[in-house]
Design an enzyme around this catalytic site. Structure first.
Site, PDB file in Angstrom:
ATOM      1  N   ALA A 168       0.860  -1.174   0.000  1.00 10.44           N
ATOM      2  CA  ALA A 168       0.000   0.000   0.000  1.00 10.44           C
ATOM      3  C   ALA A 168       0.899   1.228   0.000  1.00 10.44           C
ATOM      4  CB  ALA A 168      -0.920  -0.014   1.216  1.00 10.44           C
ATOM      5  N   SER A 169       1.921   1.195  -0.812  1.00  6.75           N
ATOM      6  CA  SER A 169       2.934   2.244  -0.797  1.00  6.75           C
ATOM      7  C   SER A 169       2.393   3.624  -1.155  1.00  6.75           C
ATOM      8  CB  SER A 169       4.074   1.869  -1.757  1.00  6.75           C
ATOM      9  OG  SER A 169       3.584   1.700  -3.054  1.00  6.75           O
ATOM     10  N   HIS A 170       1.223   3.695  -1.762  1.00  6.34           N
ATOM     11  CA  HIS A 170       0.627   4.974  -2.093  1.00  6.34           C
ATOM     12  C   HIS A 170      -0.108   5.582  -0.902  1.00  6.34           C
ATOM     13  CE1 HIS A 170      -2.353   1.863  -2.616  1.00  6.34           C
ATOM     14  NE2 HIS A 170      -3.271   2.773  -2.438  1.00  6.34           N
TER      15      HIS A 170
END
Length: 147
Positions: free
Chosen positions: A143-145
């Site tokens: 969920a790097s965003h």
């Protein structure tokens, strides 16, 4: 009002933790509609959505459905005697480890050899691993965003 029927189905069929979450929004039509008015869509960057119960949320059910879809596609588009394999990496975001383990179990249940990293790995390491191991596919649970 199809979203209400789907909400009721989840209340009846889901695990106790999910049922408890859904009972907490009982009577909140706007929240129920937002969670169930559609299925979370797989886009160019994969599945992206808020964590929680519902067809329009990231959860074990949605991840499982997407993983089964990947397994079906790999089996359908490769010859019957192909050695199918997938490598899975995950990061430190909420439930990344749970989602990656679930994906590995589903792929294995479909006869697809699965490599699951034992610890957090960045996407570039996954990309390298797909080529190095010559796997059929790779899955990055991240969920790097998100903040």
């Amino acid at each position: 009002m199809e979203y209400l029927a789907e909400y009721e189905r989840w209340l009846k069929d889901a695990d106790p933790e999910t049922v408890k979450e859904l009972e907490g929004i009982k009577g909140d039509d706007a929240e129920i509609k937002d969670r169930f008015y559609k299925a979370l869509e797989f886009g160019t960057a994969g599945l992206r959505g808020v964590l929680g119960a519902g067809t329009n949320r990231m959860n074990e059910y949605v991840v499982g459905q997407a993983t089964q879809g990947l397994a079906n596609q790999l089996i359908k588009t490769n010859c019957a005697d192909a050695d199918l394999s997938v490598v899975i990496a995950y990061d430190s975001r909420h439930k990344s480890d749970v989602f990656s383990q679930l994906a590995a179990q589903i792929l294995a249940a479909n006869g697809i050899k699965t490599y699951l990293f034992e610890e957090l790995k960045p996407v570039p390491e996954l990309s390298f691993s797909v080529g190095y191991l010559k796997t059929t596919a790779g899955i990055a649970v991240t969920a790097s965003h998100n903040p």
